[in-house]
Design an enzyme around this catalytic site. Structure first.
Site, short mmCIF file in Angstrom:
data_model
loop_
_atom_site.label_atom_id
_atom_site.label_comp_id
_atom_site.label_asym_id
_atom_site.label_seq_id
_atom_site.Cartn_x
_atom_site.Cartn_y
_atom_site.Cartn_z
N SER A 237 8.37 5.70 -3.57
CA SER A 237 8.92 4.61 -4.36
C SER A 237 10.31 4.98 -4.89
O SER A 237 11.19 5.32 -4.08
CB SER A 237 7.96 4.25 -5.49
OG SER A 237 8.28 2.99 -6.03
N GLU A 354 1.61 -2.82 0.20
CA GLU A 354 2.60 -2.42 -0.81
C GLU A 354 2.62 -3.36 -2.01
O GLU A 354 2.83 -2.95 -3.13
CB GLU A 354 4.01 -2.36 -0.19
CG GLU A 354 4.20 -1.29 0.87
CD GLU A 354 4.34 0.11 0.29
OE1 GLU A 354 4.25 0.26 -0.94
OE2 GLU A 354 4.51 1.06 1.09
N HIS A 448 0.58 0.37 -3.05
CA HIS A 448 1.80 1.17 -3.27
C HIS A 448 1.43 2.42 -4.06
O HIS A 448 0.94 2.30 -5.18
CB HIS A 448 2.79 0.28 -4.05
CG HIS A 448 4.14 0.87 -4.27
ND1 HIS A 448 4.97 1.26 -3.24
CD2 HIS A 448 4.84 1.12 -5.41
CE1 HIS A 448 6.12 1.72 -3.74
NE2 HIS A 448 6.06 1.65 -5.07
#
Lengths: 531, 533
Positions: A237, A354, A448
């Protein structure tokens, strides 16, 4: 903080040193394993350039963890919004046996799929520039080094997050694992004309912290059994964005030899984040936003800003990397187009779900999907809707998920295709689609950050009904990442062959129930999604 | 002054395991067969002489004689699980006594250093995990849904494992445990006082340092100090920084050190110190590193004053004494103590106590705490379970028990004034100083921080290490043993200051309310120049 009578036959005097620490360890912190009175650390003492450190037991018997080692001076007072300065040396042995506070950020409240195991443990402080090392290396070993950079939107994150524990990669894969705290939020990324005047650039302090930690690794990691010539940086990320920017920054040249970008630029196209503008902003914009932010805080000068308590800088704006002219001299795609990047083997990919933390994920109606596509794709909307038909709500749900996945896959393919034009090193791409077993919350799927506990071998930090599929997958991913750190190629004996990325046949390796190369995205879909 | 206990250690190390006619051998199966009531041995291992590395850690003891390491589990009732260890010296080394050690903070870790110290002297030693098994010693949420763990933590766990330990010790030694002692500081001191009060038959002697037995109010005191030391609702910066606390510490010592007749950097009795924070107030109220701002002066006064009920004005917990302020630094620069460590951070010390033990609310906001209404809630919720402040210790006195309390005057964790208040309450209940002196003595330690350390002479076998001279005049355990065995009450204890392995000063510690007074001549670094009056 250990007893400093190592080797003496009897613990006289100084033996009583530590009562109060154990009786009342630092407040609320994850101060585990402070050396109790009457005992001495049996672990090895490591000599760093700044002084000696003794560690504490890792999560596995063969591992020693060295926690809370300073790599820069506390960025407080006049050092707020300045490039990290050298940390002070110390005498004697520093007990590196507990995590330091995390950098100033808002409270980490469990949210969606991110349960407490993905969040920081301890308190926060502006004095936060410390790193952690996990090693099982003996003697003069030269083990590959994994430096992990946390995510958290450049506004949160910490090296003490439980799923980042490096013990398993150290014990099972022989890596020396490092992570560092870096400044986040306004304290890490504020740009302001006065700061620019002061230092010639502003913003990116958090990224400079990462570089300072990498310099510490270069200078010190051999003492922990690590090989400073085989340093892999990895992040997820915002950490993946950081890795991407470190490959572009002239200030990070030579400090690492491999890069892993997990759910970052490229893959985050699944969440509608584009590779260039989605990661950095121009200096003028950032400075303007900085001035507006300062005004909102009631500070008209830099001195006033520096005088405010640190907690004032929690929230209140979005902060992130800036094309500041120093750390970044241009937009990163330009760096790659011109071949000016730090060219290292790269491993990158995305997860199947995600966007699953979002409220509408998997719940689209036909109407909602159409609106979303129109919003995101503008004039391409009709072609997108033709490719992902959504006549009914059921179709819409599937179409929303599939189009997001494909956009992410296309994003990774494009990133690596562009990269291949100038890179002399190989790249490896993955698609992680293992839905974490979670009977109560199946809707989050391969969310995610879901791959992180697999990579670190920290599945058991999470209380989930893991199966053999998960354990095998975790083992496989740990080996891929470790091989990649060691050689720049994830492949190794006993592992399914992971083909290097080839723009002519852009294959992503599926990491899931099966581990195998995926069929590439149809060309017309790639074109449609990446226009 | 540097003679040590070497002879004892080597004597114990030479102890060779000899088979006894009726001794239960050191093996899991034999010990697991013992009938222990609410306990069970789960394993036993023979450990050869030498430094012992605590399994699962990277921590070693000093060299130990060979011993049998017994592990077990006990229970004080439904839902309760207390893990414990008992270390039993080999062969003839056992002195037929059992020493049970207390815990620290809210940690399940055993006081292995204390266990090692007493094992080397021939004691069978033991310790327990207080009845909770969480990895993080700062995790106070272990009581959520488990009220029994609250009870176990403060008192019951020691009681239950002690009962088991007496049986195990007798089995391994083939003779009864002749004496049993308790040894602990801080939470260990709390547990020791709880034993005096609630389980007077468990121990012949108890050593309880810096007792945190007034626990709810102790934590309220922490909260008060924290709030006094921060601008309301601003957790980022303490009003009194480490530098300003160091300034205060120097000023206090400069003003009051000589009150006791000896300039040694130590205030022997802070009650004699008339210094006030106004003395450091900046002349024109302009902040400077050399003085205190009005806000800092006000914070300091509030912290010396201690927690009070805003409605009634009653003292909830006393303030902390002058001389306890300054940061104590380790050689590596890390902060070991001082007010800044406890109240200069960005959350109150033991915030989790209020979150999990009192309000059952992880989002509890310490700025909302009402020192009248909310303290009553805390008293009702946790006070009966964890506070041990009864003045009636007569059952312990009647059974012939002896107890030594000790408390550092410079302790920034447990206020010395609270330890004195408790002692005086017991004395009042006993009716006279002499009746109290007959079984309970409190030794105030000038210049000692929490359980150990500080600028004074702070080494008297108090925690984790032997006194430089291991006899009844210098060492707590030896002093207690002489009192219990021979009726020789400790009229003073000589504490040493040890620097770089060498004794640089000795001082007499006196049974409260007596104080060590300098005779006016003689070496002020030698305890013989002082008398207890």
């Amino acid at each position: 903080m250990q007893i400093r009578h190592r080797g003496s036959q009897l613990l006289v005097g100084g033996a009583t040193a530590l009562a109060l620490l154990v009786a009342l360890p630092a407040i609320g912190a994850a101060h585990w394993g402070l050396t109790p009175p009457g005992l001495t650390p049996a672990g090895p003492v490591v000599h760093t350039k700044l002084g000696d450190v003794s560690g504490t037991a890792g999560k596995l018997p063969s591992v020693t963890a060295y926690l809370g080692i300073p790599f820069a001076a506390p960025p407080v007072g006049g050092l707020r919004w300045r490039a990290p300065q050298p940390a002070a040396a110390w005498k004697g042995t520093r007990a590196a046996d507990h995590f330091s506070p995390s950098c100033i950020q808002g409270p980490n409240t469990p949210f969606g799929p991110w349960t407490s195991e993905f969040l920081l443990l301890g308190p926060t402080s502006e004095d936060c520039l410390y790193l952690n090392v996990w090693t099982a290396a003996k003697g003069n070993a030269r083990k590959p080094v994994l430096v992990y950079i946390y995510g958290g939107g450049f506004s949160s994150g910490s090296g003490d997050v439980p799923v980042y524990d490096g013990s398993h990669l150290a014990a099972d894969e022989g890596l020396v694992v490092v992570n560092m705290n870096y400044r986040v939020g306004a304290l890490g990324f504020l740009a302001h004309p006065e700061l620019t005047k002061e230092a010639g650039a502003s913003g990116n302090y958090g990224l400079m912290d990462q570089v300072a930690a990498l310099k510490w690794v270069r200078d010190n990691i051999a003492a922990f059994g690590g090989d400073p010539r085989r340093v892999m940086i990895a992040g997820q990320s915002a950490g993946a964005m950081s890795v991407y920017l470190l490959t572009a920054s002239p200030t990070a040249k030579g400090l690492f030899q491999r890069a892993a970008i997990e759910s970052g630029p490229g893959g985050l196209a699944a969440m509608g984040i584009s590779t260039g503008a989605g990661v950095t902003r121009p200096r003028a914009d950032a400075e303007q936003a900085g001035v507006a932010y300062a005004t909102k805080l009631g500070a008209s000068t830099l001195a006033e800003l520096r005088a405010l308590p640190a907690a004032k800088f929690v929230g209140g704006g979005r902060f992130g990397p800036v094309v500041d002219g120093k750390f970044l001299v241009e937009e990163t795609p330009e760096t790659f187009a011109a071949g000016r990047q730090n060219d290292v083997p790269t491993l990158t990919g995305l997860n199947a779900d995600e966007g699953s933390a979002g409220p509408g994920y998997g719940k689209a109606t036909a109407d909602a999907f159409r609106k979303q596509v129109e919003q995101r794709y503008g004039e391409r909307a009709s072609r997108i809707l033709a490719t992902y038909p959504a006549g009914t709500d059921d179709e819409a749900r599937a179409a929303a998920i599939q189009s997001a996945r494909d956009a992410g896959v296309a994003g990774v393919e494009r990133l690596l295709t562009e990269r291949a034009k100038s890179a002399h090193t190989a790249a490896f791409a993955y698609f992680f689609d293992r839905a974490i077993p979670w009977p109560e919350r199946p809707e989050f799927g391969a969310f995610h950050t879901a791959e992180v506990p697999y990579v670190f071998g920290t599945l058991d930090v999470l209380k989930r009904p893991w199966t053999d599929v998960d354990r095998t997958l975790s083992k496989t991913m740990m080996s891929y990442w470790a091989n990649f750190a060691a050689t720049g190629d994830p492949n190794g004996a006993g592992l399914p062959k992971w083909p290097a990325f080839d723009p002519a046949r852009p294959t992503l390796m599926r990491l899931g129930e099966k581990v195998e190369p995926q069929t590439p995205l149809p060309r017309e879909r790639y074109d449609l999604l990446t226009q | 002054m540097t003679a040590i206990v070497a002879s004892r250690v080597s004597a114990a190390s030479r102890g060779i395991r000899t088979s006894r006619a009726h001794a239960v051998p050191c093996d899991s199966a034999s010990l697991a067969a013992l009938q222990l009531g609410h306990a069970q041995v789960t394993g036993a291992t023979h450990i050869a002489a030498g430094p012992f590395t605590i399994p699962g850690t990277q921590l070693s003891t000093a060299p130990l004689p060979a011993f049998c390491r017994v592990r077990g589990e006990a229970s004080s009732g439904a839902g309760s699980l207390i893990r414990f260890e008992l270390w039993f010296p080999d062969g003839d080394a056992w002195n037929a006594k059992l020493l049970v050690t207390g815990n620290a903070g809210y940690s399940p870790m055993l006081a292995y250093g204390d266990m090692a110290m007493a094992l080397r002297r021939g004691y069978a030693v033991m310790g327990g995990d207080t009845g909770h098994q969480t990895e993080n010693p700062d995790d106070l949420s272990f009581v959520v849904g488990h009220h029994e763990r609250m009870l176990d933590w403060g008192a019951r766990s020691i009681h239950v494992i002690t009962a088991a330990g007496k049986t195990i010790g007798a089995a391994l030694g083939a003779k009864p445990v002749r004496r049993s002692y308790f040894f602990g500081c801080s939470t260990g001191g709390h547990q020791g006082v709880a034993e005096l009060e609630a389980y007077p038959d468990d121990f012949d002697g108890v050593i309880a340092g810096a007792p945190g037995n007034n626990r709810v109010r102790l934590n309220a005191g922490f909260l008060w100090q924290y709030r006094a030391n921060h601008a309301a609702h601003d957790d980022t910066m303490p009003i009194l920084t480490p530098a300003s606390l160091a300034l205060v510490g120097r000023a206090v010592v400069a003003a009051c050190d000589a009150n006791d007749g000896v300039r040694d950097g130590v205030i022997d009795d802070p009650r004699d110190c008339a210094w006030t924070p106004d003395a450091l107030r900046c002349a024109d109220d302009r902040a400077s590193p050399a003085c205190l701002s009005p806000v800092q002066v006000a914070a300091l006064k509030a912290m010396y004053g201690g927690a009070r009920n805003p409605r009634t004005g009653a003292q909830i917990y006393p303030g902390w004494p002058k001389g306890s302020e300054a940061p104590i630094l380790a050689p590596d620069g890390s902060v070991l103590g001082g007010w800044n460590r406890y109240w200069g951070t960005n959350a109150p010390a033991r915030a989790d106590f209020w979150r999990y033990w009192v309000f059952d609310d992880p989002k509890w906001d310490w700025w909302s705490f009402d020192f009248d209404r909310d303290l009553a809630v805390a008293d009702a919720k946790a006070g009966s379970a964890i506070d041990h402040t009864s003045a009636d210790l007569s059952a312990f006195r009647r059974r012939g028990g002896k107890a030594i309390l000790y408390q550092g005057w410079a302790d920034p964790v447990v206020s010395a004034y609270d330890a004195i208040a408790y002692y005086e309450k017991v004395r009042a209940a006993q009716g006279s100083q002499s009746a109290t002196d007959g079984f309970l003595r409190l030794f105030m330690v000038p210049g000692m921080a929490h359980c150990a350390r500080g600028p004074g002479a702070t080494n008297f076998g108090n925690q984790g290490g032997d006194a430089p001279v291991c006899d009844a005049e210098h060492d707590l355990i030896e002093a207690l043993d002489a009192w219990v065995e021979r009726g020789t009450a400790p009229d003073r204890i000589i504490a040493s200051r040890v620097e770089n392995g060498a004794v640089t000063r000795t001082r007499a510690l006196c049974p409260y309310p007596r104080r060590a007074r300098y005779a006016g001549r003689g070496n002020p670094d030698d305890a013989t120049s002082f008398t207890c009056r």
